[in-house]
Design a protein around this motif. Structure first.
Motif, mmCIF file in Angstrom:
data_model
loop_
_atom_site.group_PDB
_atom_site.id
_atom_site.type_symbol
_atom_site.label_atom_id
_atom_site.label_comp_id
_atom_site.label_asym_id
_atom_site.label_seq_id
_atom_site.Cartn_x
_atom_site.Cartn_y
_atom_site.Cartn_z
ATOM 1 N N VAL A 162 0.845 -1.192 0.000
ATOM 2 C CA VAL A 162 0.000 0.000 0.000
ATOM 3 C C VAL A 162 0.880 1.241 0.000
ATOM 4 C CG1 VAL A 162 -0.237 0.074 2.527
ATOM 5 C CG2 VAL A 162 -1.954 1.167 1.087
ATOM 6 N N PHE A 163 0.499 2.217 -0.807
ATOM 7 C CA PHE A 163 1.160 3.517 -0.877
ATOM 8 C C PHE A 163 0.275 4.493 -0.127
ATOM 9 C CE2 PHE A 163 2.870 0.853 -4.033
ATOM 10 C CZ PHE A 163 4.202 1.225 -4.173
ATOM 11 N N LEU A 164 0.804 5.032 0.972
ATOM 12 C CA LEU A 164 0.001 5.657 2.010
ATOM 13 C C LEU A 164 0.442 7.086 2.281
ATOM 14 C CD1 LEU A 164 -2.021 4.954 4.506
ATOM 15 C CD2 LEU A 164 0.107 4.626 5.763
ATOM 16 N N PRO A 165 -0.467 8.076 2.198
ATOM 17 C CA PRO A 165 -0.085 9.442 2.572
ATOM 18 C C PRO A 165 0.070 9.555 4.081
ATOM 19 C CG PRO A 165 -2.441 9.354 2.132
ATOM 20 C CD PRO A 165 -1.887 7.992 1.804
ATOM 21 N N VAL A 166 1.109 10.284 4.525
ATOM 22 C CA VAL A 166 1.387 10.344 5.964
ATOM 23 C C VAL A 166 1.699 11.759 6.460
ATOM 24 C CG1 VAL A 166 2.259 7.970 5.936
ATOM 25 C CG2 VAL A 166 3.878 9.873 5.720
ATOM 26 N N GLY A 167 1.766 12.745 5.559
ATOM 27 C CA GLY A 167 2.254 14.054 5.940
ATOM 28 C C GLY A 167 1.244 15.009 6.540
ATOM 29 N N GLY A 168 -0.029 14.619 6.523
ATOM 30 C CA GLY A 168 -1.040 15.481 7.116
ATOM 31 C C GLY A 168 -1.333 16.701 6.273
ATOM 32 N N MET A 193 4.212 8.063 1.651
ATOM 33 C CA MET A 193 4.357 9.079 0.604
ATOM 34 C C MET A 193 3.667 10.348 1.097
ATOM 35 S SD MET A 193 1.512 7.816 -2.181
ATOM 36 C CE MET A 193 -0.238 7.778 -1.725
ATOM 37 N N TYR A 194 3.682 11.383 0.282
ATOM 38 C CA TYR A 194 3.000 12.627 0.605
ATOM 39 C C TYR A 194 3.488 13.170 1.957
ATOM 40 C CZ TYR A 194 -0.898 16.000 0.573
ATOM 41 O OH TYR A 194 -1.658 17.160 0.559
ATOM 42 N N TYR A 195 4.796 13.420 2.030
ATOM 43 C CA TYR A 195 5.380 14.028 3.220
ATOM 44 C C TYR A 195 6.445 15.020 2.769
ATOM 45 C CZ TYR A 195 8.806 10.281 2.410
ATOM 46 O OH TYR A 195 9.716 9.427 1.841
ATOM 47 N N ARG A 196 6.805 15.921 3.657
ATOM 48 C CA ARG A 196 7.761 16.975 3.311
ATOM 49 C C ARG A 196 9.158 16.385 3.147
ATOM 50 N NH1 ARG A 196 8.630 22.566 3.837
ATOM 51 N NH2 ARG A 196 6.524 22.933 4.632
ATOM 52 N N THR A 197 9.807 16.766 2.075
ATOM 53 C CA THR A 197 11.201 16.400 1.838
ATOM 54 C C THR A 197 11.982 17.677 1.560
ATOM 55 O OG1 THR A 197 11.068 16.186 -0.570
ATOM 56 C CG2 THR A 197 10.366 14.276 0.730
ATOM 57 N N ALA A 198 13.269 17.527 1.315
ATOM 58 C CA ALA A 198 14.100 18.689 1.001
ATOM 59 C C ALA A 198 13.661 19.369 -0.289
ATOM 60 C CB ALA A 198 15.560 18.265 0.899
ATOM 61 N N ALA A 199 12.925 18.645 -1.134
ATOM 62 C CA ALA A 199 12.475 19.207 -2.404
ATOM 63 C C ALA A 199 11.249 20.101 -2.240
ATOM 64 C CB ALA A 199 12.151 18.087 -3.395
ATOM 65 N N ALA A 200 10.547 19.998 -1.118
ATOM 66 C CA ALA A 200 9.336 20.790 -0.910
ATOM 67 C C ALA A 200 9.694 22.228 -0.546
ATOM 68 C CB ALA A 200 8.486 20.167 0.192
ATOM 69 N N LYS A 201 8.867 23.143 -0.999
ATOM 70 C CA LYS A 201 9.094 24.551 -0.714
ATOM 71 C C LYS A 201 8.388 24.948 0.582
ATOM 72 C CE LYS A 201 11.539 25.197 -4.388
ATOM 73 N NZ LYS A 201 12.968 25.442 -4.291
ATOM 74 N N GLU A 202 8.689 26.147 1.057
ATOM 75 C CA GLU A 202 8.186 26.599 2.351
ATOM 76 C C GLU A 202 6.665 26.683 2.405
ATOM 77 O OE1 GLU A 202 9.785 27.007 5.206
ATOM 78 O OE2 GLU A 202 11.573 26.273 4.187
#
Length: 248
Positions: A162-168, A193-202
């Motif tokens: 399962v590919f699961l969003p976790v970032g809220g 998936m769907y969580y903040r990484t270094a690639a995400a902007k502010e």
């Protein structure tokens, strides 16, 4: 006009009722490539399936647009940093709505779920996708934000992975909600998936991965690169394993 024709073509393959996914399982394994945010390329069983290609904006502003060839594209949401077909080259078939599909013998089930915590009133519907490829039952939950109902559980079935969003944030599960969903699904391999990484902007309002891993403390953890290979044989015999993929 071409993009609209793809949607109509996919709809023409719609069949009534749930699809017996287990009946279409194929051997040979499955390769999964992580392309950022909620986007993955699945290769196996003679098919290349791309889920949730995005336009580089908002939470995906730091990711490269996933310009990869695919036979079939599945979209969970048409919000452009979550689902944007215009970045995909070629002429793939496209699925964007819930329902049971049969496309040249390949079967997929799209399950409608709320994309927020207020009955879909803010961000509408999210489509979770279920299919079998390379001998594995796969579920990609997209940006699910509401608890899984009994009807949805029946349609989702028992996933191997399962590919699961976790970032809220406002549009998807936070870590505790993700854990509750896993208690319903009982998947063998969990790919967050769907969580903040270094690639995400502010301006991105989602949290990082560590909070989910903390909530899931005690669950075995595997760390891999941007591509992993899965087979029935390497599924855990008991319980679940969290498989963390990295963006390259």
């Amino acid at each position: 006009m071409k993009r609209r024709q793809f949607i109509q073509y996919a709809g023409a393959g719609l069949v009534a009722g749930a699809v017996p996914i287990a009946a279409q399982a194929q051997s040979g394994g499955l390769t999964v490539q992580y392309l950022g945010h909620m986007c993955f390329l699945f290769t196996g069983g003679g098919r290349r399936i791309l889920v949730n290609p995005f336009r580089s904006a908002g939470c995906t502003a730091g990711y490269r647009a996933p310009k990869v060839a695919a036979d079939l594209v599945m979209i969970s949401s048409q919000i452009l940093d979550e689902g944007a077909i215009d970045v995909v080259p070629g002429n793939p078939k496209l699925l964007v709505e819930s329902g049971a599909y049969d496309i040249n013998g390949f079967k997929a089930q799209g399950i409608a779920m709320d994309h927020d915590r207020v009955g879909g009133k803010r961000f509408g519907r999210n489509i979770a996708w279920r299919w079998s490829q390379g001998g594995l039952n796969v579920v990609h939950l997209g940006g699910a934000a509401a608890p899984i109902t009994l009807e949805q559980k029946i349609l989702i079935g028992s996933p191997d992975v399962v590919f699961l969003p976790v970032g809220g944030g406002a549009k998807a599960y936070d870590p505790q909600e993700a854990k509750q969903a896993l208690q319903v699904l009982n998947a063998k391999i969990i790919v967050p998936m769907y969580y903040r990484t270094a690639a995400a902007k502010e301006q991105c309002d989602i949290g990082g991965l560590d909070a989910f891993l903390s909530v899931m403390s005690g669950t075995p953890l595997r760390k891999g690169g941007s591509s992993i290979s899965l087979t029935k044989a390497n599924l855990p015999k008991e319980g679940s394993v969290i498989q963390v993929m990295t963006y390259a």
